[in-house]
Design a protein around this motif. Structure first.
Motif, PDB file in Angstrom:
ATOM      1  N   HIS A  65       0.752  -1.124   0.137  1.00 46.21           N
ATOM      2  CA  HIS A  65      -0.219  -0.213   0.009  1.00 46.21           C
ATOM      3  C   HIS A  65       0.947   1.021  -0.070  1.00 46.21           C
ATOM      4  CE1 HIS A  65      -3.655   1.926   0.345  1.00 46.21           C
ATOM      5  NE2 HIS A  65      -3.452   2.675   1.651  1.00 46.21           N
ATOM      6  N   GLN A  66       0.313   2.315  -0.220  1.00 40.82           N
ATOM      7  CA  GLN A  66       1.088   3.705  -0.334  1.00 40.82           C
ATOM      8  C   GLN A  66      -0.023   4.679   0.651  1.00 40.82           C
ATOM      9  OE1 GLN A  66       2.034   6.417  -3.813  1.00 40.82           O
ATOM     10  NE2 GLN A  66       4.217   5.352  -3.318  1.00 40.82           N
ATOM     11  N   THR A  67       0.826   5.247   1.606  1.00 43.47           N
ATOM     12  CA  THR A  67       0.245   6.269   2.364  1.00 43.47           C
ATOM     13  C   THR A  67       1.071   7.457   2.484  1.00 43.47           C
ATOM     14  OG1 THR A  67      -1.035   4.558   3.815  1.00 43.47           O
ATOM     15  CG2 THR A  67      -0.940   6.749   4.528  1.00 43.47           C
ATOM     16  N   ASP A  68       0.435   8.593   2.231  1.00 44.54           N
ATOM     17  CA  ASP A  68       1.399   9.781   2.381  1.00 44.54           C
ATOM     18  C   ASP A  68       2.825   9.671   1.305  1.00 44.54           C
ATOM     19  OD1 ASP A  68      -0.568  10.929   3.989  1.00 44.54           O
ATOM     20  OD2 ASP A  68       0.389  10.172   5.806  1.00 44.54           O
ATOM     21  N   GLY A  69       2.537   9.118   0.251  1.00 41.76           N
ATOM     22  CA  GLY A  69       3.834   8.925  -0.703  1.00 41.76           C
ATOM     23  C   GLY A  69       4.779   7.756  -0.134  1.00 41.76           C
ATOM     24  N   LYS A  70       4.435   7.074   1.172  1.00 40.37           N
ATOM     25  CA  LYS A  70       5.165   6.069   1.505  1.00 40.37           C
ATOM     26  C   LYS A  70       4.940   4.701   1.191  1.00 40.37           C
ATOM     27  CE  LYS A  70       7.780   9.219   3.998  1.00 40.37           C
ATOM     28  NZ  LYS A  70       9.230   9.549   3.601  1.00 40.37           N
ATOM     29  N   ASN A  71       5.724   4.000   1.158  1.00 41.74           N
ATOM     30  CA  ASN A  71       5.391   2.404   0.658  1.00 41.74           C
ATOM     31  C   ASN A  71       5.524   1.588   1.869  1.00 41.74           C
ATOM     32  OD1 ASN A  71       5.354   2.540  -2.195  1.00 41.74           O
ATOM     33  ND2 ASN A  71       7.611   2.528  -2.423  1.00 41.74           N
ATOM     34  N   GLU A  72       4.429   0.648   1.874  1.00 42.99           N
ATOM     35  CA  GLU A  72       4.235   0.095   3.244  1.00 42.99           C
ATOM     36  C   GLU A  72       3.698  -1.423   2.890  1.00 42.99           C
ATOM     37  OE1 GLU A  72       1.832   2.656   5.547  1.00 42.99           O
ATOM     38  OE2 GLU A  72      -0.105   1.861   4.836  1.00 42.99           O
ATOM     39  N   ILE A  73       3.831  -2.095   3.704  1.00 42.18           N
ATOM     40  CA  ILE A  73       2.994  -3.567   3.826  1.00 42.18           C
ATOM     41  C   ILE A  73       2.568  -3.759   5.198  1.00 42.18           C
ATOM     42  CG2 ILE A  73       3.511  -6.042   4.283  1.00 42.18           C
ATOM     43  CD1 ILE A  73       5.813  -5.940   2.139  1.00 42.18           C
ATOM     44  N   VAL A 126      -6.394 -11.281  17.207  1.00 34.80           N
ATOM     45  CA  VAL A 126      -6.332 -10.429  15.857  1.00 34.80           C
ATOM     46  C   VAL A 126      -5.117  -9.440  16.128  1.00 34.80           C
ATOM     47  CG1 VAL A 126      -8.558 -10.374  14.987  1.00 34.80           C
ATOM     48  CG2 VAL A 126      -7.860  -8.737  16.338  1.00 34.80           C
ATOM     49  N   GLN A 127      -4.194  -9.572  15.246  1.00 32.56           N
ATOM     50  CA  GLN A 127      -2.861  -8.530  14.960  1.00 32.56           C
ATOM     51  C   GLN A 127      -2.968  -7.882  13.984  1.00 32.56           C
ATOM     52  OE1 GLN A 127       0.571 -10.904  16.948  1.00 32.56           O
ATOM     53  NE2 GLN A 127      -0.898 -12.644  16.389  1.00 32.56           N
ATOM     54  N   TYR A 128      -2.500  -6.689  14.098  1.00 38.72           N
ATOM     55  CA  TYR A 128      -2.286  -5.774  12.903  1.00 38.72           C
ATOM     56  C   TYR A 128      -0.892  -5.338  12.780  1.00 38.72           C
ATOM     57  CZ  TYR A 128      -2.412  -1.539  10.053  1.00 38.72           C
ATOM     58  OH  TYR A 128      -2.106  -0.649   8.893  1.00 38.72           O
ATOM     59  N   VAL A 129      -0.260  -5.526  11.567  1.00 39.28           N
ATOM     60  CA  VAL A 129       1.269  -5.080  11.630  1.00 39.28           C
ATOM     61  C   VAL A 129       1.369  -3.936  10.169  1.00 39.28           C
ATOM     62  CG1 VAL A 129       3.798  -5.698  11.408  1.00 39.28           C
ATOM     63  CG2 VAL A 129       2.300  -7.036  12.646  1.00 39.28           C
ATOM     64  N   LYS A 130       2.006  -2.877  10.541  1.00 35.75           N
ATOM     65  CA  LYS A 130       2.182  -1.874   9.421  1.00 35.75           C
ATOM     66  C   LYS A 130       3.636  -1.782   9.353  1.00 35.75           C
ATOM     67  CE  LYS A 130      -0.260   1.732   8.374  1.00 35.75           C
ATOM     68  NZ  LYS A 130      -0.661   2.919   8.599  1.00 35.75           N
ATOM     69  N   ILE A 139       4.866   6.475  13.091  1.00 39.11           N
ATOM     70  CA  ILE A 139       3.542   6.793  12.372  1.00 39.11           C
ATOM     71  C   ILE A 139       2.917   7.885  13.192  1.00 39.11           C
ATOM     72  CG2 ILE A 139       1.177   5.857  12.230  1.00 39.11           C
ATOM     73  CD1 ILE A 139       3.329   4.637  10.202  1.00 39.11           C
ATOM     74  N   PRO A 140       2.407   9.081  12.806  1.00 36.40           N
ATOM     75  CA  PRO A 140       1.875   9.819  13.551  1.00 36.40           C
ATOM     76  C   PRO A 140       0.568   9.683  14.119  1.00 36.40           C
ATOM     77  CG  PRO A 140       1.578  10.396  11.310  1.00 36.40           C
ATOM     78  CD  PRO A 140       2.425   9.169  11.225  1.00 36.40           C
ATOM     79  N   PRO A 141       0.000  10.286  15.309  1.00 32.94           N
ATOM     80  CA  PRO A 141      -1.185   9.953  15.903  1.00 32.94           C
ATOM     81  C   PRO A 141      -2.155  10.652  14.943  1.00 32.94           C
ATOM     82  CG  PRO A 141      -0.094  11.633  16.942  1.00 32.94           C
ATOM     83  CD  PRO A 141       0.984  11.075  16.050  1.00 32.94           C
ATOM     84  N   PRO A 142      -3.401   9.886  14.816  1.00 36.18           N
ATOM     85  CA  PRO A 142      -4.545  10.465  14.130  1.00 36.18           C
ATOM     86  C   PRO A 142      -4.925  11.670  14.435  1.00 36.18           C
ATOM     87  CG  PRO A 142      -5.241   8.932  15.708  1.00 36.18           C
ATOM     88  CD  PRO A 142      -3.815   8.714  15.732  1.00 36.18           C
ATOM     89  N   GLY A 143      -5.151  12.496  13.436  1.00 32.83           N
ATOM     90  CA  GLY A 143      -5.803  13.955  13.810  1.00 32.83           C
ATOM     91  C   GLY A 143      -7.237  13.944  14.169  1.00 32.83           C
ATOM     92  N   PRO A 144      -7.697  14.965  13.972  1.00 34.82           N
ATOM     93  CA  PRO A 144      -9.123  15.151  14.284  1.00 34.82           C
ATOM     94  C   PRO A 144     -10.080  14.578  13.097  1.00 34.82           C
ATOM     95  CG  PRO A 144      -8.282  17.475  13.972  1.00 34.82           C
ATOM     96  CD  PRO A 144      -7.051  16.339  14.228  1.00 34.82           C
ATOM     97  N   GLY A 145     -11.033  14.425  13.210  1.00 34.58           N
ATOM     98  CA  GLY A 145     -12.032  13.920  12.325  1.00 34.58           C
ATOM     99  C   GLY A 145     -12.028  12.424  12.004  1.00 34.58           C
ATOM    100  N   LEU A 146     -11.935  11.914  10.986  1.00 37.60           N
ATOM    101  CA  LEU A 146     -12.242  10.322  10.672  1.00 37.60           C
ATOM    102  C   LEU A 146     -10.990   9.879  10.577  1.00 37.60           C
ATOM    103  CD1 LEU A 146     -14.176   8.317   9.546  1.00 37.60           C
ATOM    104  CD2 LEU A 146     -13.484   8.742   7.346  1.00 37.60           C
TER     105      LEU A 146
END
Length: 337
Positions: A65-73, A126-130, A139-146
């Motif tokens: 996947h790509q988030t904010d221009g960064k490649n990730e799995i 269940v486990q989640y890994v990025k 990874i920055p903390p989520p901002g306001p909103g969704l």
């Protein structure tokens, strides 16, 4: 790259080498260094060996996947085992229940950019890994909103997914589309991709107008069912409207309500009159939208403290317990910060 997760059922130790190689090659394809790919190998080995060692079987979902221009799995690890009594305790390096070095979950947390885990006795884990291409990226903390997470998986044996979702943001709010093309496979995928394209290009703010535009855009396809949930920051409201069986539910604390869509199929037959449902938009709400690839008779209140968890753990818990296995499946979970 797309929004679909590949699935691998792990029920034999011989599959560990296979899935390690698959994800290793995926990491190299998206630009991971050999060293970072090797660290990814360790994470995958720990997740899969723990599946064999403890519950005996489980499932790995993964994608690039790509988030904010960064490649990730991203990797989800799901099992229906005995569960974990004390997650905090076993996260420490050196703790072991099986006379090993005890570096499993601690190593996963140390080598990944984001690691989350939820477990309940007698229910499973269940486990989640990025994993980003740079190990030191925070990874920055989520901002306001969704703040949302979504899982889409193909009908078993299909190469593409007939479900899809898209979120549009603007200074005035955001709009969420979740759609499910009729059937599965390439024809269903074509229908949902046409719907997403029409949704992206629409300039309308009224979601019933957007749905009518999608209806026109997909008439030459197999058709689909879809729901749009939109937030207006100015009026502090949700507007929700759907056609066909996309399940939409909003939680306010322990209370929740399901919003019933209209009967019909976009691209074939829709009601002459469409009205959206208006709901107050508030902090700490949880919105859950999913296709009929998941059963609908679930309740988050059955899972201890799950509403306190991040969207990724809520979505994967719902998928683990409710996937039918007879169709594509998509679940999107959003939390309002």
């Amino acid at each position: 790259m797309d929004n679909t997760f590949s699935s691998c059922k792990i029920d034999d130790r011989s599959l560990i080498a296979f899935i390690k190689r698959e994800i290793h090659n995926l990491a190299l394809q998206i630009g991971f260094t050999p060293h970072r790919a090797a660290e990814t190998d360790i994470i995958v080995a720990e997740l899969t060996s723990n599946l064999i060692k403890f519950p005996g079987r489980g499932e790995l979902l993964y994608r690039s996947h790509q988030t904010d221009g960064k490649n990730e799995i991203e990797i989800y690890c799901l099992d229906n085992g005995a569960g974990i009594d004390n997650v905090f305790k076993i996260m420490s390096d050196g703790y072991s229940t099986s006379n090993t070095l005890g570096q499993g979950l601690g190593a996963i947390k140390r080598l990944s950019n984001d690691f989350q885990i939820y477990s309940m006795k007698g229910w499973g884990t269940v486990q989640y890994v990025k994993i980003r291409d740079h190990a030191d990226y925070q990874i920055p903390p989520p901002g306001p909103g969704l703040n949302f997470s979504a899982l889409s998986v193909n009908y078993p044996g299909e190469r593409v997914c007939g479900d899809g979702y898209f979120i549009k943001h603007s200074p005035k709010g955001f709009q969420i589309l979740v759609g499910d093309g009729l059937g599965h496979g390439s024809n269903a995928n074509e229908a949902v991709q046409l719907a997403i394209k029409a949704f992206q290009q629409s300039k309308a703010t009224e979601i019933t107008v957007i749905l009518r535009g999608i209806h026109e855009a997909v008439k030459k396809s197999r058709g689909l069912v879809a729901t749009i949930a939109a937030v207006d920051y100015t009026t502090e409201t949700w507007n929700i409207c759907g056609i066909g069986n996309i399940n939409t539910r909003i939680y306010n604390g322990l209370d929740n309500k399901t919003y019933t869509p209209y009967n019909g199929i976009l691209g074939h037959n829709i009601p002459r009159t469409l009205n959206s449902t208006t709901v107050p938009y508030q902090k700490h709400q949880i919105i859950i939208m999913h296709s009929d690839g998941l059963r609908t008779r679930w309740n988050l209140n059955d899972l201890v403290s799950i509403i306190k968890q991040k969207p990724s753990l809520i979505a994967s818990s719902l998928l683990k317990d409710n996937i039918r296995g007879t169709d594509d499946a998509t679940v999107l979970v959003g939390k309002i910060n």
